[in-house]
Scaffold this motif. Structure first.
Motif, PDB file in Angstrom:
ATOM      1  N   ALA A  83       0.813  -1.222   0.000  1.00  0.00           N
ATOM      2  CA  ALA A  83       0.000   0.000   0.000  1.00  0.00           C
ATOM      3  C   ALA A  83       0.845   1.269   0.000  1.00  0.00           C
ATOM      4  O   ALA A  83       0.420   2.302  -0.521  1.00  0.00           O
ATOM      5  CB  ALA A  83      -0.944  -0.003   1.194  1.00  0.00           C
ATOM      6  N   ASP A  84       2.057   1.220   0.548  1.00  0.00           N
ATOM      7  CA  ASP A  84       2.893   2.417   0.640  1.00  0.00           C
ATOM      8  C   ASP A  84       3.862   2.573  -0.541  1.00  0.00           C
ATOM      9  O   ASP A  84       4.768   3.392  -0.506  1.00  0.00           O
ATOM     10  CB  ASP A  84       3.669   2.421   1.958  1.00  0.00           C
ATOM     11  CG  ASP A  84       4.598   1.219   2.096  1.00  0.00           C
ATOM     12  OD1 ASP A  84       4.533   0.292   1.266  1.00  0.00           O
ATOM     13  OD2 ASP A  84       5.396   1.211   3.069  1.00  0.00           O
ATOM     14  N   THR A  85       3.634   1.820  -1.621  1.00  0.00           N
ATOM     15  CA  THR A  85       4.491   1.913  -2.807  1.00  0.00           C
ATOM     16  C   THR A  85       4.400   3.316  -3.400  1.00  0.00           C
ATOM     17  O   THR A  85       3.310   3.813  -3.666  1.00  0.00           O
ATOM     18  CB  THR A  85       4.079   0.871  -3.868  1.00  0.00           C
ATOM     19  OG1 THR A  85       4.203  -0.428  -3.297  1.00  0.00           O
ATOM     20  CG2 THR A  85       4.946   0.982  -5.111  1.00  0.00           C
ATOM     21  N   GLU A  86       5.554   3.952  -3.584  1.00  0.00           N
ATOM     22  CA  GLU A  86       5.575   5.280  -4.196  1.00  0.00           C
ATOM     23  C   GLU A  86       5.616   5.142  -5.710  1.00  0.00           C
ATOM     24  O   GLU A  86       6.323   4.284  -6.246  1.00  0.00           O
ATOM     25  CB  GLU A  86       6.792   6.062  -3.705  1.00  0.00           C
ATOM     26  CG  GLU A  86       6.681   6.442  -2.247  1.00  0.00           C
ATOM     27  CD  GLU A  86       7.789   7.368  -1.801  1.00  0.00           C
ATOM     28  OE1 GLU A  86       8.344   8.111  -2.643  1.00  0.00           O
ATOM     29  OE2 GLU A  86       8.095   7.343  -0.606  1.00  0.00           O
ATOM     30  N   MET A  87       4.842   5.978  -6.385  1.00  0.00           N
ATOM     31  CA  MET A  87       4.782   5.963  -7.849  1.00  0.00           C
ATOM     32  C   MET A  87       4.848   7.376  -8.381  1.00  0.00           C
ATOM     33  O   MET A  87       4.480   8.317  -7.696  1.00  0.00           O
ATOM     34  CB  MET A  87       3.481   5.305  -8.319  1.00  0.00           C
ATOM     35  CG  MET A  87       3.404   3.853  -8.020  1.00  0.00           C
ATOM     36  SD  MET A  87       1.951   3.138  -8.780  1.00  0.00           S
ATOM     37  CE  MET A  87       1.555   1.932  -7.539  1.00  0.00           C
ATOM     38  N   ASP A  88       5.289   7.493  -9.617  1.00  0.00           N
ATOM     39  CA  ASP A  88       5.343   8.791 -10.285  1.00  0.00           C
ATOM     40  C   ASP A  88       4.134   8.914 -11.211  1.00  0.00           C
ATOM     41  O   ASP A  88       4.174   8.507 -12.360  1.00  0.00           O
ATOM     42  CB  ASP A  88       6.637   8.937 -11.072  1.00  0.00           C
ATOM     43  CG  ASP A  88       6.768  10.305 -11.729  1.00  0.00           C
ATOM     44  OD1 ASP A  88       5.901  11.180 -11.485  1.00  0.00           O
ATOM     45  OD2 ASP A  88       7.718  10.502 -12.493  1.00  0.00           O
ATOM     46  N   LEU A  89       3.068   9.468 -10.662  1.00  0.00           N
ATOM     47  CA  LEU A  89       1.840   9.665 -11.435  1.00  0.00           C
ATOM     48  C   LEU A  89       1.608  11.151 -11.691  1.00  0.00           C
ATOM     49  O   LEU A  89       0.524  11.544 -12.108  1.00  0.00           O
ATOM     50  CB  LEU A  89       0.643   9.050 -10.689  1.00  0.00           C
ATOM     51  CG  LEU A  89       0.778   7.558 -10.388  1.00  0.00           C
ATOM     52  CD1 LEU A  89      -0.344   7.088  -9.469  1.00  0.00           C
ATOM     53  CD2 LEU A  89       0.801   6.743 -11.665  1.00  0.00           C
ATOM     54  N   ALA A  90       2.639  11.961 -11.481  1.00  0.00           N
ATOM     55  CA  ALA A  90       2.528  13.420 -11.580  1.00  0.00           C
ATOM     56  C   ALA A  90       2.088  13.909 -12.948  1.00  0.00           C
ATOM     57  O   ALA A  90       1.390  14.902 -13.059  1.00  0.00           O
ATOM     58  CB  ALA A  90       3.853  14.071 -11.201  1.00  0.00           C
ATOM     59  N   ALA A  91       2.475  13.211 -14.005  1.00  0.00           N
ATOM     60  CA  ALA A  91       2.103  13.663 -15.351  1.00  0.00           C
ATOM     61  C   ALA A  91       0.678  13.271 -15.697  1.00  0.00           C
ATOM     62  O   ALA A  91       0.164  13.661 -16.729  1.00  0.00           O
ATOM     63  CB  ALA A  91       3.060  13.088 -16.392  1.00  0.00           C
ATOM     64  N   GLY A  92       0.039  12.487 -14.823  1.00  0.00           N
ATOM     65  CA  GLY A  92      -1.337  12.058 -15.090  1.00  0.00           C
ATOM     66  C   GLY A  92      -2.244  13.250 -15.269  1.00  0.00           C
ATOM     67  O   GLY A  92      -2.098  14.267 -14.612  1.00  0.00           O
ATOM     68  N   ASP A  93      -3.188  13.119 -16.187  1.00  0.00           N
ATOM     69  CA  ASP A  93      -4.063  14.240 -16.507  1.00  0.00           C
ATOM     70  C   ASP A  93      -5.273  14.338 -15.596  1.00  0.00           C
ATOM     71  O   ASP A  93      -6.041  15.281 -15.690  1.00  0.00           O
ATOM     72  CB  ASP A  93      -4.513  14.175 -17.969  1.00  0.00           C
ATOM     73  CG  ASP A  93      -5.369  12.956 -18.266  1.00  0.00           C
ATOM     74  OD1 ASP A  93      -5.606  12.127 -17.368  1.00  0.00           O
ATOM     75  OD2 ASP A  93      -5.807  12.836 -19.419  1.00  0.00           O
ATOM     76  N   GLY A  94      -5.481  13.331 -14.744  1.00  0.00           N
ATOM     77  CA  GLY A  94      -6.627  13.371 -13.865  1.00  0.00           C
ATOM     78  C   GLY A  94      -7.918  12.966 -14.541  1.00  0.00           C
ATOM     79  O   GLY A  94      -8.947  12.872 -13.908  1.00  0.00           O
ATOM     80  N   HIS A  95      -7.892  12.723 -15.843  1.00  0.00           N
ATOM     81  CA  HIS A  95      -9.087  12.311 -16.569  1.00  0.00           C
ATOM     82  C   HIS A  95      -9.126  10.803 -16.679  1.00  0.00           C
ATOM     83  O   HIS A  95      -8.118  10.159 -16.846  1.00  0.00           O
ATOM     84  CB  HIS A  95      -9.095  12.902 -17.990  1.00  0.00           C
ATOM     85  CG  HIS A  95      -9.221  14.372 -18.001  1.00  0.00           C
ATOM     86  ND1 HIS A  95      -8.120  15.192 -18.041  1.00  0.00           N
ATOM     87  CD2 HIS A  95     -10.301  15.173 -17.951  1.00  0.00           C
ATOM     88  CE1 HIS A  95      -8.531  16.438 -18.029  1.00  0.00           C
ATOM     89  NE2 HIS A  95      -9.836  16.459 -17.975  1.00  0.00           N
TER      90      HIS A  95
END
Length: 146
Positions: A120-132
């Protein structure tokens, strides 16, 4: 112009993946990719139009139908679930590592071929995600960062 052609090809790929009457992709996939993400929706039993949706990290090595590298940014992508792939024990919000396969020929298709729950605490790089949430309408090559 290249972006428009890629968008059109990927729209066909997404529509083919969502089609309830089309046969599943055949033969070896054009490519397979490993990435990580967070489950946003699970398929609903008995609803052939429902799908697995995952907000995933970027896939920088993604290749378009013509073989050119067209990096896929982080976004929520809908996809089918391959034969023998179990979603048992997975729920919305779970972080996962997964492999997805892409078929460009004989008919476009995309499906998860392997999936595993991560801590559950796995860090991921989802910053570029558009939120859509694209509900299966992949926009590979479409710049989601605003």
């Amino acid at each position: 112009m290249k972006a428009v052609a890629l968008f059109a090809a990927l729209t066909l790929l997404a529509l083919a993946a969502c089609s309830e009457t089309a046969p599943p992709p055949r033969g070896e996939p054009s490519a397979s990719y490993e990435t990580r993400g967070v489950i946003k929706a699970l398929p609903v039993a008995g609803d052939p139009k429902s799908e697995l949706r995952i907000l995933h990290e970027a896939v920088p090595q993604f290749k378009a139908a013509d073989g050119s590298v067209e990096p896929m940014l982080s976004h929520t992508m809908g996809m089918g679930v391959g034969k023998g792939v179990s979603l048992e024990g997975l729920k919305v919000g779970d972080p996962v590592a997964f492999t997805f396969a892409v078929w460009w020929k004989p008919r476009p298709g995309i499906e998860v071929t392997r999936i595993a729950k991560l801590p559950a605490d796995t860090e991921m790089d989802l910053a570029a995600g558009d939120g859509h949430d694209h509900h299966g309408h992949d926009h590979h090559g479409h710049d989601h960062a605003h």
